[in-house]
Design an enzyme around this catalytic site. Structure first.
Site, short mmCIF file in Angstrom:
data_model
loop_
_atom_site.label_atom_id
_atom_site.label_comp_id
_atom_site.label_asym_id
_atom_site.label_seq_id
_atom_site.Cartn_x
_atom_site.Cartn_y
_atom_site.Cartn_z
N GLU A 139 0.85 -1.20 0.00
CA GLU A 139 0.00 0.00 0.00
C GLU A 139 0.89 1.25 0.00
O GLU A 139 2.07 1.16 0.36
CB GLU A 139 -0.91 -0.01 1.23
CG GLU A 139 -0.15 0.18 2.52
CD GLU A 139 -0.80 -0.46 3.73
OE1 GLU A 139 -1.46 -1.49 3.58
OE2 GLU A 139 -0.58 0.06 4.83
N LYS A 141 2.87 4.60 0.95
CA LYS A 141 3.39 5.17 2.19
C LYS A 141 3.09 6.67 2.11
O LYS A 141 3.70 7.40 1.32
CB LYS A 141 4.89 4.93 2.30
CG LYS A 141 5.49 5.43 3.59
CD LYS A 141 6.95 5.01 3.69
CE LYS A 141 7.54 5.34 5.06
NZ LYS A 141 7.42 6.74 5.45
N ASP A 143 2.82 10.52 2.99
CA ASP A 143 3.77 11.43 3.62
C ASP A 143 3.00 12.51 4.38
O ASP A 143 2.64 13.54 3.83
CB ASP A 143 4.65 12.05 2.52
CG ASP A 143 5.95 12.57 3.09
OD1 ASP A 143 6.22 12.29 4.28
OD2 ASP A 143 6.68 13.24 2.35
N TYR A 252 -4.15 3.16 8.15
CA TYR A 252 -3.48 2.00 7.56
C TYR A 252 -3.21 0.84 8.50
O TYR A 252 -2.59 -0.13 8.10
CB TYR A 252 -2.17 2.43 6.89
CG TYR A 252 -1.28 3.25 7.80
CD1 TYR A 252 -0.71 2.69 8.93
CD2 TYR A 252 -1.03 4.58 7.52
CE1 TYR A 252 0.09 3.45 9.76
CE2 TYR A 252 -0.24 5.34 8.35
CZ TYR A 252 0.32 4.76 9.47
OH TYR A 252 1.10 5.49 10.30
N LYS A 348 11.34 2.91 -0.23
CA LYS A 348 11.36 4.37 -0.40
C LYS A 348 11.64 4.75 -1.85
O LYS A 348 12.53 4.20 -2.49
CB LYS A 348 12.47 4.98 0.49
CG LYS A 348 12.27 4.72 1.96
CD LYS A 348 11.36 5.73 2.58
CE LYS A 348 12.12 7.00 2.86
NZ LYS A 348 11.37 7.91 3.72
N CYS A 442 13.74 49.65 -7.32
CA CYS A 442 13.17 48.66 -8.24
C CYS A 442 14.19 48.31 -9.33
O CYS A 442 14.72 49.21 -9.99
CB CYS A 442 11.90 49.24 -8.88
SG CYS A 442 11.25 48.18 -10.18
N CYS A 445 12.58 49.91 -12.74
CA CYS A 445 12.36 51.34 -13.00
C CYS A 445 13.11 52.24 -12.01
O CYS A 445 13.00 53.46 -12.08
CB CYS A 445 10.86 51.66 -12.97
SG CYS A 445 10.16 51.55 -11.32
N CYS A 460 7.41 47.82 -5.53
CA CYS A 460 7.64 48.99 -6.37
C CYS A 460 6.24 49.57 -6.57
O CYS A 460 5.36 48.90 -7.09
CB CYS A 460 8.23 48.56 -7.70
SG CYS A 460 8.09 49.83 -8.96
N CYS A 465 5.62 51.26 -13.82
CA CYS A 465 6.86 50.48 -13.90
C CYS A 465 6.75 49.52 -15.09
O CYS A 465 5.79 48.74 -15.18
CB CYS A 465 7.05 49.70 -12.60
SG CYS A 465 8.35 48.48 -12.68
#
Ligand code: IVH
Length: 706
Positions: A139, A141, A143, A252, A348, A442, A445, A460, A465
């Site tokens: 089944e 795993k 996370d 599980y 894994k 910025c 500009c 900015c 700009c």
């Protein structure tokens, strides 16, 4: 004095009087039945939504039932039970989480990484079990964060974190916010009076991404991966916040149970496979559909390789598979070490982490002026993708992580999730590393950057700009907005730099004679581009609203806004209060919308769009009828379609209450395939849960649902 005829006849009055009385004095037995029916229905709707991913009720319907139940329980407090769906909601904050000891220690798993490791493990299993006849259960795993749940007499009484494996934290209050976890189950029917079930609290990848996008928009550092998000959320002290985060659960294993004296052990509880199917049959979110059983390790190895190739198809992050000896009697014979059971092992998947050198940091200007630092690292492959640029989000993130130029950094890419710098490897520092200096002006500009209160981003604020303007045009033309294909990043940038596209309305006034002379623009591409621009004028209003790039207004909010008016300019007279009456529009979004429509330059832009012939009227396209024939159904189109335009087909689906997904996953109900369909079709076939339709079959389906 003039008298008007009253609207109620004497008969009406009598009926209404009796009705009012009946409602006030609902017979206790009736109330109990109604409450029971409501609970049953809500539990069923939760199960369909959270465990099966197949919603059966529209949000309003669900809310209606919930409110009715809550109302009845308020009137009849003696009818409230601990397992009523209303009891998931907790008021106030938890002070802290008391320590609790697990009924059975929560062990970890030993790891394997390849076929050889698995073959070795299988050999050891057969030695320990003293038999060659072993059935393995495989089944995913998951996370996330592990959790232990205890049910007494069929009722959930405790939820705890893993802690150190012996003692965990009592997080019952938070666990109750997770709707996939039943508050009660028919365990007593099988004579089970106490049971401890283990599982993983997970967060949907999509939910996680949305949450992170919101965090970034609010100037907060995003969370590294769904696992961190799940475990962090479980320990939040405010249960209502936990509820909002949309956690899910997958259970599980059964770690312990006791039976009523004299009850025989249920047949299902002799194997792991049987136990999980049994849990699933009672409404628990066990991975019943994801489990596979094999009698030979070579089959397990083959399955592991196949599964790893499609790990991204699952809605939750999966970092491997778990292989368990199926037979409980054999498990007992094999026993466990102090760290892990000998009858289970994790396989894994290849790590999605890598290390690389951070060479420099670029500062990018976004559509609304936020400056984002982007780390440029030596290109490195992670999970099949080469990563060379990673967002550092904002100055606070740089400071918190203390990343420096020249650092070796640990990079993680979890599933579809964007790459992320986990940390610098400070032990590898040479002393030559340099701090990352945030600019004061910025980069596009040169205006002085400003910091908005309570936000992490520097901005900015020069509305003209050039990079911001170009970004706004790119967004307006993008796929989810006006969908003007071929007016992507590169072309917008080029036209903008040449002065051919000064602003959004400028899209509709491009000097084509000048474009024709440009390199890379033949007769055909100019015709295509012109045509795409022309067609965009007919896009539904929500796309225009989304395209305008109003802060905090995403596609869903744009749909809500569009459906509330007849013409976009109606918003000129809307205030925050009125906007806040719309679904899911809070004060932040409302303020931003009001600000946007109050600005003269935006009003000017809107009238220029109207003058150019862009549709600004709400003609009800894009609105999802909750009760449409395809409500709750999901579609995706792939390949070259010859019978209809993709966008038209998508509109047809949405008009009937269905929705369009971005990729193939277990959430997808229908994949409509045209010619030369590629990986999406393959993926759907492998999943086996998706209905695959030809174009004709799709038209038939739509026709049947007229
Ligand atoms: S069985 C006694 N099955 O992985 C061992 N664990 O790395 C019980 N996990 O702490 C573990 N999916 O939190 C098992 N299908 C699965 C799992 C799973 C995720 C987690 C679990 C465990 C960790 C070990």
């Amino acid at each position: 004095m003039q008298y008007f005829a009253v609207m109620y006849t004497p008969q009406d009055e009598k009926r209404l009087y009796e009705q009012a009385k009946a409602l006030l004095n609902v017979d206790a037995a009736d109330v109990a039945t109604t409450i029971e029916l409501l609970r049953e229905t809500i539990n069923y709707a939760d199960w369909k939504y959270y465990v099966q991913s197949e919603p059966v009720l529209a949000d309003v319907e669900y809310d209606g039932l919930y409110k009715k139940l809550k109302h009845l329980e308020e009137q009849y407090p003696e009818q409230v039970t601990a397992d009523s769906p209303t009891q998931r909601v907790a008021m106030g904050l938890s002070e802290r989480f008391p320590a609790v000891s697990h009924l059975v220690p929560m062990l970890s798993l030993d790891n394997t990484y390849n076929a050889e490791d698995l073959t070795d493990w299988d050999r050891k299993c057969r030695e320990l079990a003293e038999t060659d006849e072993i059935t393995y259960c495989v089944e995913p795993k998951y996370d996330g964060a592990s959790v232990s749940l205890v049910y007494d007499d069929g009722k959930l009484v405790r939820g705890a974190t893993r802690g150190d494996g012996v003692m965990g934290e009592d997080i019952t209050i938070n666990v109750k916010q997770i709707k996939a976890i039943p508050l009660s189950a028919q365990l007593l029917k099988y004579g089970v009076n106490q049971i401890e079930i283990r599982g993983e609290i997970v967060i949907h990848k999509k939910v996680f991404e949305t949450y992170n996008k919101q965090r970034i928009a609010e100037g907060l550092a995003p969370l590294a991966n769904p696992r961190n998000a799940a475990s962090g959320t479980l320990r939040i002290l405010d249960p209502s916040e936990v509820r909002k985060r949309g956690l899910n659960a997958i259970l599980y294993s059964i770690s312990d149970y006791t039976l009523e004296p004299g009850t025989p052990r249920p047949e299902e509880l002799k194997t792991h496979y049987g136990s999980l199917q049994w849990l699933y049959s009672m409404g628990f979110p066990a991975p019943a559909r994801e489990m596979k059983v094999f009698t030979h390790i070579d089959e397990v190895i083959k399955f592991c390789a196949e599964f790893e190739a499609r790990r991204d198809d699952l809605p939750f992050e999966v970092d491997g598979l778990v292989i368990k000896v199926n037979d409980y009697a054999l498990q007992d014979r094999m026993g466990m070490t102090s760290h892990h059971p000998r009858w289970a092992v994790a396989y894994k998947f290849k790590a999605r982490q890598a290390t690389s050198k951070l060479r420099r940091v670029e500062f990018q200007v976004g559509r609304v002026g936020a400056i984002t630092p982007v780390a440029k690292i030596d290109p490195v492959p992670i999970g099949g993708v080469t990563v060379s640029s990673i967002s550092l989000f904002n100055e606070d993130v740089i400071r918190e992580k203390d990343v420096r130029i020249g650092d070796t950094v640990l990079v993680e890419r979890a599933g579809d999730v964007i790459p992320y710098i986990v940390k610098p490897l400070t032990e590898l520092r040479t002393g030559e590393e340099e701090p990352i200096l945030f600019p004061t002006n910025c980069p596009a500009c040169d205006s002085l950057l400003e910091k908005v209160q309570d936000e992490a981003a520097w901005r900015c604020i020069n509305i003209n700009c050039p990079v911001q303007v170009a970004e706004r045009i790119i967004h307006f033309a993008s796929k989810d907005a006006m969908d003007i294909r071929s007016l992507g990043n590169a072309n917008v940038q080029k036209f903008h730099d040449l002065g051919l596209l000064p602003d959004i309305p400028g899209i509709y006034h491009i000097d084509w004679d000048r474009v024709k002379g440009m390199e890379g623009f033949g007769e055909k591409s100019v015709t295509n581009l012109k045509q795409a621009i022309e067609q965009s004028k007919q896009q539904p209003l929500f796309r225009v609203i989304f395209g305008l790039g109003i802060r905090h207004v995403g596609e869903t909010t744009a749909k809500t806004l569009a459906s509330a008016v007849a013409h976009i300019t109606d918003f000129y007279s809307w205030d925050i209060e009125k906007l806040s009456t719309l679904d899911d529009i809070g004060p932040k979004v409302a303020t931003s919308v009001v600000d946007f429509f109050a600005r003269e330059e935006n009003k000017r832009m809107i009238s220029m769009l109207e003058a150019a012939g862009v549709n600004l009227i709400n003609d009800h396209r894009g609105q999802k009828p909750a009760d449409g024939a395809l409500a709750g159904k999901t579609f995706l189109f792939t390949g070259t379609l010859s019978h209809f335009k993709r966008s038209d087909a998508e509109t047809m689906v949405e008009a009937k209450g269905g929705s369009i997904l971005g990729g193939v996953s277990t959430k997808l109900n229908y994949l409509v395939v045209g010619d030369d369909a590629g990986s999406k079709l393959e993926k759907a076939k492998k999943l086996g849960t998706v209905n695959i339709l030809t174009e004709q079959e799709f038209l038939q389906l739509i026709g049947d649902h007229q």
